[in-house]
Design an enzyme around this catalytic site. Structure first.
Site, PDB file in Angstrom:
ATOM      1  N   GLY A 295      90.364 -31.756  96.714  1.00  0.00           N
ATOM      2  CA  GLY A 295      91.511 -31.315  97.510  1.00  0.00           C
ATOM      3  C   GLY A 295      91.593 -29.803  97.557  1.00  0.00           C
TER       4      GLY A 295
ATOM      5  CD  GLU B 193     110.740 -25.170 108.565  1.00  0.00           C
ATOM      6  OE1 GLU B 193     109.667 -25.789 108.470  1.00  0.00           O
ATOM      7  OE2 GLU B 193     111.019 -24.185 107.857  1.00  0.00           O
TER       8      GLU B 193
HETATM    9  C1  LIG Z   1     105.368 -29.910 107.636  1.00  0.00           C
HETATM   10  C2  LIG Z   1     105.473 -29.323 106.254  1.00  0.00           C
HETATM   11  C3  LIG Z   1     106.185 -28.137 106.042  1.00  0.00           C
HETATM   12  C4  LIG Z   1     106.274 -27.587 104.769  1.00  0.00           C
HETATM   13  N1  LIG Z   1     106.951 -26.409 104.587  1.00  0.00           N
HETATM   14  C5  LIG Z   1     106.961 -25.847 103.359  1.00  0.00           C
HETATM   15  C6  LIG Z   1     107.582 -24.572 103.154  1.00  0.00           C
HETATM   16  O1  LIG Z   1     108.148 -23.991 104.095  1.00  0.00           O
HETATM   17  N2  LIG Z   1     107.532 -24.036 101.911  1.00  0.00           N
HETATM   18  C7  LIG Z   1     106.912 -24.660 100.875  1.00  0.00           C
HETATM   19  O2  LIG Z   1     106.874 -24.117  99.758  1.00  0.00           O
HETATM   20  N3  LIG Z   1     106.329 -25.854 101.042  1.00  0.00           N
HETATM   21  C8  LIG Z   1     106.340 -26.459 102.247  1.00  0.00           C
HETATM   22  N4  LIG Z   1     105.734 -27.666 102.424  1.00  0.00           N
HETATM   23  C9  LIG Z   1     105.147 -28.326 101.265  1.00  0.00           C
HETATM   24  C10 LIG Z   1     103.774 -27.776 100.949  1.00  0.00           C
HETATM   25  O3  LIG Z   1     103.024 -27.607 102.120  1.00  0.00           O
HETATM   26  C11 LIG Z   1     103.093 -28.727  99.986  1.00  0.00           C
HETATM   27  O4  LIG Z   1     103.895 -28.823  98.841  1.00  0.00           O
HETATM   28  C12 LIG Z   1     101.711 -28.212  99.611  1.00  0.00           C
HETATM   29  O5  LIG Z   1     100.854 -28.181 100.736  1.00  0.00           O
HETATM   30  C13 LIG Z   1     101.084 -29.102  98.546  1.00  0.00           C
HETATM   31  O6  LIG Z   1      99.854 -28.578  98.217  1.00  0.00           O
HETATM   32  P1  LIG Z   1      98.720 -29.503  97.621  1.00  0.00           P
HETATM   33  O7  LIG Z   1      97.565 -28.611  97.325  1.00  0.00           O
HETATM   34  O8  LIG Z   1      99.256 -30.359  96.564  1.00  0.00           O
HETATM   35  O9  LIG Z   1      98.354 -30.522  98.800  1.00  0.00           O
HETATM   36  P2  LIG Z   1      97.862 -30.279 100.262  1.00  0.00           P
HETATM   37  O10 LIG Z   1      98.201 -28.921 100.740  1.00  0.00           O
HETATM   38  O11 LIG Z   1      98.340 -31.451 101.030  1.00  0.00           O
HETATM   39  O12 LIG Z   1      96.279 -30.362 100.140  1.00  0.00           O
HETATM   40  C14 LIG Z   1      95.639 -31.546  99.801  1.00  0.00           C
HETATM   41  C15 LIG Z   1      94.196 -31.445 100.251  1.00  0.00           C
HETATM   42  O13 LIG Z   1      93.500 -32.587  99.768  1.00  0.00           O
HETATM   43  C16 LIG Z   1      92.626 -33.042 100.753  1.00  0.00           C
HETATM   44  N5  LIG Z   1      92.384 -34.454 100.508  1.00  0.00           N
HETATM   45  C17 LIG Z   1      93.301 -35.450 100.475  1.00  0.00           C
HETATM   46  N6  LIG Z   1      92.708 -36.626 100.226  1.00  0.00           N
HETATM   47  C18 LIG Z   1      91.381 -36.374 100.118  1.00  0.00           C
HETATM   48  C19 LIG Z   1      90.244 -37.192  99.893  1.00  0.00           C
HETATM   49  N7  LIG Z   1      90.357 -38.508  99.709  1.00  0.00           N
HETATM   50  N8  LIG Z   1      89.033 -36.613  99.841  1.00  0.00           N
HETATM   51  C20 LIG Z   1      88.903 -35.274 100.017  1.00  0.00           C
HETATM   52  N9  LIG Z   1      89.948 -34.454 100.245  1.00  0.00           N
HETATM   53  C21 LIG Z   1      91.169 -35.000 100.301  1.00  0.00           C
HETATM   54  C22 LIG Z   1      93.364 -32.774 102.055  1.00  0.00           C
HETATM   55  O14 LIG Z   1      92.466 -32.698 103.149  1.00  0.00           O
HETATM   56  C23 LIG Z   1      94.057 -31.453 101.767  1.00  0.00           C
HETATM   57  O15 LIG Z   1      93.272 -30.366 102.170  1.00  0.00           O
HETATM   58  C24 LIG Z   1     105.649 -28.241 103.686  1.00  0.00           C
HETATM   59  C25 LIG Z   1     104.952 -29.432 103.902  1.00  0.00           C
HETATM   60  C26 LIG Z   1     104.856 -29.970 105.170  1.00  0.00           C
HETATM   61  C27 LIG Z   1     104.092 -31.236 105.377  1.00  0.00           C
END
Ligand SMILES: Cc1cc2nc3c(=O)[nH]c(=O)nc-3n(C[C@H](O)[C@H](O)[C@H](O)COP(=O)(O)OP(=O)(O)OC[C@H]3O[C@@H](n4cnc5c(N)ncnc54)[C@H](O)[C@@H]3O)c2cc1C
Length: 428
Positions: free
Chosen positions: A11, A166
């Site tokens: 990820g 938003e």
């Molecule tokens: C529309 C929206 C608006 C948001 N606005 C805000 C904001 O204004 N401020 C804020 O702080 N947070 C915001 N968030 C929340 C924030 O974006 C998330 O908390 C953050 O992206 C989480 O990060 P992460 O690394 O855990 O997961 P993610 O950013 O979701 O990354 C996960 C990664 O894992 C990869 N992945 C998943 N499954 C697999 C697999 N089986 N094999 C290979 N790769 C895989 C995906 O492709 C992705 O690239 C928002 C979220 C959304 C959806």
């Protein structure tokens, strides 16, 4: 490839990229696997879906992000299964890889709460694919309505949290400015945006002052609010509410919640609230050796034991912290418990209108100052200079000239919105 990496990270979102950068800087051999070849900036997905910004502003090729990190190998592959006990991952093409340490940072998936019709018919907003599919669907809907003398458009946004607010705010402003200018005032008068949530107010994580401000602004730009009543069914032509009434909508946007995906369920780790993994204070998964879980797929506690929300800042800080604990593991040091620096939160409501509650003291801003802070913070957080420049120009264009950044629909307009997103971003 097997055994040549010290750490495998699955990820490349906020958490995975932060961990890989920190480890790469220290020369740790890292394999970073993501099903996309780009890092996506989720907070701006709603702007892609509402044509305010192009995909190339929010998606940055991972090989470009890590071009100077000699010990970080980027692998574009979907991971089909994780065996936490073995610290092994298997990709969709059947390769199994193991490392001394495994970091699971796969984010979350939409939670439809078993609402009938939601998974099949609603548009989630959690990836670039989702955002372009929704943007294409909305543009096609407008074109279809424009071809009929009495054509109308109704969009229902489910979920009054930051994503829903938003999205609804941006859509209503598009109706007010873009549809009026680029289609006709008559069509704009027949476009409606509805926002539905089972709780009585929008933005419940914010103060009542911010909630009131957001509510008033949404009403001012024409959003029809249906608060305090849940959605019991999503239909082709709208949603049914718990009180038996209906809200019409050719498109239903689902911003109603998140849960951990199937990969977590099959990992062998014990799942907690939302299907996420309740990690220990040092961000490791309990009951296994050498497995870290960070970001939206983990339940992470702050120093008081309270669970932190699923936010980019939590994911980013946890990714970085996990990396420093991994370095301790590799060098025979001692892990330290995660300490979150709470910088507060903000939400955009529309042009010149946002709410922000900054720092642990929750300094409150509403209106233009919050709007400008939101733009500056998101510009600073965006990955890549090219992406920042593209975003800045799109915002100047959109907020000053009311001109949409992206209105291109690929394929014939009669076709249904595609299941797949755009071709992968190229390395620039
Ligand atoms: C529309 C929206 C608006 C948001 N606005 C805000 C904001 O204004 N401020 C804020 O702080 N947070 C915001 N968030 C929340 C924030 O974006 C998330 O908390 C953050 O992206 C989480 O990060 P992460 O690394 O855990 O997961 P993610 O950013 O979701 O990354 C996960 C990664 O894992 C990869 N992945 C998943 N499954 C697999 C697999 N089986 N094999 C290979 N790769 C895989 C995906 O492709 C992705 O690239 C928002 C979220 C959304 C959806």
């Amino acid at each position: 490839m097997e055994d040549s990496y010290q750490v495998i990270i699955v990820g490349a979102g906020f958490a995975g990229v932060a961990a890989a950068k920190e480890l790469g800087r220290k020369g740790v051999r890292v394999l970073l696997i993501d099903s996309n070849n780009y890092h996506q900036f989720q907070p701006l997905l709603y702007q892609v879906a509402t044509s305010q910004i192009g995909v190339s502003a929010i998606a940055r090729p991972l090989r470009s992000v890590f071009r100077r990190f000699k010990t970080v190998k980027v692998l574009t592959a979907k991971v089909d299964s994780v065996n936490a006990g073995e610290r092994a991952v298997t990709t969709a093409d059947g390769q199994t890889m193991r490392a001394e340490i495994l970091v699971i940072a796969v984010g979350a998936v939409p939670n439809f709460f078993n609402t009938p019709g939601a998974e099949e018919l609603a548009f989630p907003l959690y990836s670039v694919t989702d955002a372009t599919r929704l943007g294409t669907g909305l543009t096609r809907l407008l074109d279809q309505a424009d071809r009929k003398p009495d054509g109308s458009v109704d969009v229902v946004v489910v979920g009054g949290g930051p994503t829903g607010v938003e999205t609804a705010g941006a859509m209503a402003e598009n109706v007010k400015y873009v549809v009026r200018k680029y289609f006709s005032p008559e069509l704009a008068a027949r476009c409606r945006v509805h926002l539905v949530d089972m709780v009585p107010s929008v933005l419940t994580m914010f103060s009542s002052k911010s909630q009131n401000y957001a509510t008033e602004h949404l009403k001012k730009v024409g959003v029809q609010l249906h608060m305090g009543v849940g959605v019991t069914e999503v239909r082709e032509d709208g949603v049914t509410l718990a009180d038996g009434s209906s809200v019409p909508g050719q498109i239903v946007v689902w911003a109603g919640g998140l849960k951990a995906g199937d990969l977590i369920a099959g990992s062998g780790l014990t799942q907690g609230r939302g299907g996420r993994i309740d990690v220990d204070t040092d961000l490791t998964a309990p009951d296994v050796e050498g497995v870290y879980v960070v970001g939206d797929c983990a339940n992470i506690a702050d120093s008081t034991g309270a669970k932190l929300p699923q936010l980019g800042s939590v994911a980013q800080q946890a990714g970085k912290w996990a990396a420093s604990n991994i370095l301790a593991d590799l060098q025979g040091g001692t892990r330290t418990p995660f300490r979150y620096v709470d910088k507060g939160y903000m939400a955009m409501v529309g042009r010149g209108a946002a709410v922000a509650e900054l720092g642990r003291k929750r300094i409150q801003l509403q209106g233009v100052f919050a709007f400008l802070s939101w733009l500056l913070v998101h510009l600073a957080l965006l990955s890549g200079l090219q992406q920042k420049i593209r975003a800045l120009f799109s915002w100047l264009n959109g907020y000053i000239l009311h001109s949409p950044a992206q209105v291109v629909v690929s394929g014939p307009i009669e076709k249904e919105p595609p299941e797949q997103g755009p071709p992968p971003a190229s390395v620039t």
